[in-house]
Motif scaffolding. Structure first.
Motif, PDB file in Angstrom:
ATOM      1  N   GLN A  12     104.616 -76.690  10.038  1.00 49.99           N
ATOM      2  CA  GLN A  12     104.312 -76.375  11.545  1.00 49.99           C
ATOM      3  C   GLN A  12     105.355 -76.642  12.375  1.00 49.99           C
ATOM      4  O   GLN A  12     105.780 -75.894  13.190  1.00 49.99           O
ATOM      5  CB  GLN A  12     102.932 -77.055  11.804  1.00 49.99           C
ATOM      6  CG  GLN A  12     101.955 -76.447  10.946  1.00 49.99           C
ATOM      7  CD  GLN A  12     100.286 -77.207  11.235  1.00 49.99           C
ATOM      8  OE1 GLN A  12     100.613 -78.462  11.272  1.00 49.99           O
ATOM      9  NE2 GLN A  12      99.504 -76.581  11.583  1.00 49.99           N
ATOM     10  N   ASN A  15     108.001 -74.375  12.050  1.00 47.92           N
ATOM     11  CA  ASN A  15     107.847 -72.944  12.810  1.00 47.92           C
ATOM     12  C   ASN A  15     107.984 -73.109  14.143  1.00 47.92           C
ATOM     13  O   ASN A  15     108.650 -72.111  14.928  1.00 47.92           O
ATOM     14  CB  ASN A  15     106.300 -72.439  12.240  1.00 47.92           C
ATOM     15  CG  ASN A  15     105.868 -71.123  12.969  1.00 47.92           C
ATOM     16  OD1 ASN A  15     105.159 -71.196  13.895  1.00 47.92           O
ATOM     17  ND2 ASN A  15     106.811 -70.112  12.830  1.00 47.92           N
ATOM     18  N   ARG A  16     107.778 -74.297  14.631  1.00 43.72           N
ATOM     19  CA  ARG A  16     108.017 -74.622  16.094  1.00 43.72           C
ATOM     20  C   ARG A  16     109.481 -74.258  16.480  1.00 43.72           C
ATOM     21  O   ARG A  16     109.951 -73.966  17.554  1.00 43.72           O
ATOM     22  CB  ARG A  16     107.406 -75.911  16.579  1.00 43.72           C
ATOM     23  CG  ARG A  16     105.699 -75.815  16.852  1.00 43.72           C
ATOM     24  CD  ARG A  16     105.253 -77.028  17.584  1.00 43.72           C
ATOM     25  NE  ARG A  16     105.652 -78.312  16.681  1.00 43.72           N
ATOM     26  CZ  ARG A  16     104.627 -78.787  15.644  1.00 43.72           C
ATOM     27  NH1 ARG A  16     103.440 -78.023  15.637  1.00 43.72           N
ATOM     28  NH2 ARG A  16     104.760 -79.656  14.958  1.00 43.72           N
ATOM     29  N   ILE A  19     110.479 -70.654  16.218  1.00 47.85           N
ATOM     30  CA  ILE A  19     109.932 -70.036  17.592  1.00 47.85           C
ATOM     31  C   ILE A  19     110.812 -70.289  18.757  1.00 47.85           C
ATOM     32  O   ILE A  19     111.315 -69.504  19.691  1.00 47.85           O
ATOM     33  CB  ILE A  19     108.493 -70.438  18.006  1.00 47.85           C
ATOM     34  CG1 ILE A  19     107.727 -69.665  16.877  1.00 47.85           C
ATOM     35  CG2 ILE A  19     108.119 -69.763  19.304  1.00 47.85           C
ATOM     36  CD1 ILE A  19     106.354 -70.636  17.068  1.00 47.85           C
ATOM     37  N   TYR A 192     101.503 -64.848  10.019  1.00 47.36           N
ATOM     38  CA  TYR A 192     102.615 -64.795  10.900  1.00 47.36           C
ATOM     39  C   TYR A 192     102.591 -63.576  11.816  1.00 47.36           C
ATOM     40  O   TYR A 192     102.422 -62.490  11.378  1.00 47.36           O
ATOM     41  CB  TYR A 192     103.945 -64.574   9.862  1.00 47.36           C
ATOM     42  CG  TYR A 192     105.164 -64.591  10.586  1.00 47.36           C
ATOM     43  CD1 TYR A 192     105.749 -65.436  11.548  1.00 47.36           C
ATOM     44  CD2 TYR A 192     105.887 -63.169  10.558  1.00 47.36           C
ATOM     45  CE1 TYR A 192     106.734 -65.249  11.989  1.00 47.36           C
ATOM     46  CE2 TYR A 192     107.025 -62.903  11.333  1.00 47.36           C
ATOM     47  CZ  TYR A 192     107.658 -63.908  12.183  1.00 47.36           C
ATOM     48  OH  TYR A 192     108.865 -63.756  12.586  1.00 47.36           O
ATOM     49  N   THR A 196     105.443 -62.617  18.171  1.00 52.31           N
ATOM     50  CA  THR A 196     105.689 -63.822  18.631  1.00 52.31           C
ATOM     51  C   THR A 196     106.294 -64.811  17.569  1.00 52.31           C
ATOM     52  O   THR A 196     106.939 -65.835  18.241  1.00 52.31           O
ATOM     53  CB  THR A 196     104.555 -64.760  18.927  1.00 52.31           C
ATOM     54  OG1 THR A 196     103.599 -64.850  17.978  1.00 52.31           O
ATOM     55  CG2 THR A 196     103.596 -63.648  19.952  1.00 52.31           C
ATOM     56  N   VAL A 198     104.679 -66.791  15.627  1.00 52.90           N
ATOM     57  CA  VAL A 198     103.997 -67.865  15.277  1.00 52.90           C
ATOM     58  C   VAL A 198     103.265 -67.818  14.023  1.00 52.90           C
ATOM     59  O   VAL A 198     102.755 -66.745  13.695  1.00 52.90           O
ATOM     60  CB  VAL A 198     103.110 -68.137  16.390  1.00 52.90           C
ATOM     61  CG1 VAL A 198     101.882 -69.156  16.243  1.00 52.90           C
ATOM     62  CG2 VAL A 198     103.712 -68.383  18.026  1.00 52.90           C
ATOM     63  N   ASP A 200      99.920 -68.863  12.269  1.00 53.24           N
ATOM     64  CA  ASP A 200      98.445 -69.739  12.615  1.00 53.24           C
ATOM     65  C   ASP A 200      97.960 -69.733  11.257  1.00 53.24           C
ATOM     66  O   ASP A 200      97.448 -68.769  10.478  1.00 53.24           O
ATOM     67  CB  ASP A 200      97.674 -68.437  13.327  1.00 53.24           C
ATOM     68  CG  ASP A 200      96.223 -68.835  13.647  1.00 53.24           C
ATOM     69  OD1 ASP A 200      96.164 -70.206  13.542  1.00 53.24           O
ATOM     70  OD2 ASP A 200      95.442 -68.136  13.990  1.00 53.24           O
TER      71      ASP A 200
END
Length: 209
Positions: A12, A15-16, A19, A192, A196, A198, A200
């Motif tokens: 996580q 992934n941040r 992004i 995915y 965006t 992101v 989830d």
């Protein structure tokens, strides 16, 4: 080896970074890592994802060499070879987390919907094998009101397909079932977003023990 929840948190966090555009330059340590990894590996997560060129797990989660054990196949489906690959990594390396990673606008799911609603007779036998593995996730949705909303239908089918693949791993292998029962392994489903970036995590994520 870290816990499943710590591994999930690492994904996580990566992934941040992806992004936000603040991902690490993994090439800086590539030579050192290559040398370190010659004798072995210890991936902290197993990713069963789609072959779609827009969803490379290492980039999406901002991870470098040796961090992820990645299995890619169209539609992130689960067949015997995928189960065997997950078993191998879980047993050999003690990897505590499996992520079944679907994505928005999945072509394999769309192709399955097309084949069910407008079947063709000359479909490749190999493509048919993928369609047949996605079909159980899609068919029940066609019996609901979603059949009247193509966009919503595809979105729901993508998530249903991830859930079925994750459940197949959870209950289709004695080795994986045992590791789950002993709290040595957690299997989660995620989607995915191409739009965006992101990821989830929406299936199988429970609170740390």
């Amino acid at each position: 080896m870290i816990t499943a929840h710590a591994a999930l948190a690492r994904l996580q966090e990566g992934n941040r970074r992806f992004i936000s555009g603040s991902g690490r330059d993994h090439t800086l340590r590539s030579q050192t890592l290559r040398n370190e990894l010659v004798e072995g590996q210890a991936p902290f997560a197993i990713i069963l994802g789609c072959s779609d060129s827009r969803v490379p797990a290492e980039l999406v989660f901002d991870q470098g060499l040796g961090a992820l054990f990645v299995i890619r196949i169209a539609g992130n489906i689960v067949a015997p070879s995928q189960i065997a690959s997950v078993e191998f990594a879980a047993e050999r390396f003690g990897t505590p987390l499996v992520v079944v990673l679907g994505h928005s606008r999945c072509g394999a799911v769309a192709a399955t919907l097309e084949q069910i609603t407008q079947p063709t007779q000359n479909q490749s036998v190999h493509l048919h094998s993928i369609v047949e593995r996605v079909r159980p996730a899609v068919e029940p949705l066609l019996e609901t009101e979603l059949r009247n909303d193509p966009d919503a239908l595809v979105c729901a089918a993508i998530r249903a397909n991830v859930r079925i693949s994750a459940d197949h791993l959870r209950h289709g292998s004695e080795i994986l079932e045992q590791r789950i029962a002993q709290r040595q392994l957690m299997i989660v489903g995620a989607e995915y977003s191409l739009e965006t970036g992101v990821v989830d995590f929406f299936d199988g994520v429970d609170a740390p023990a």
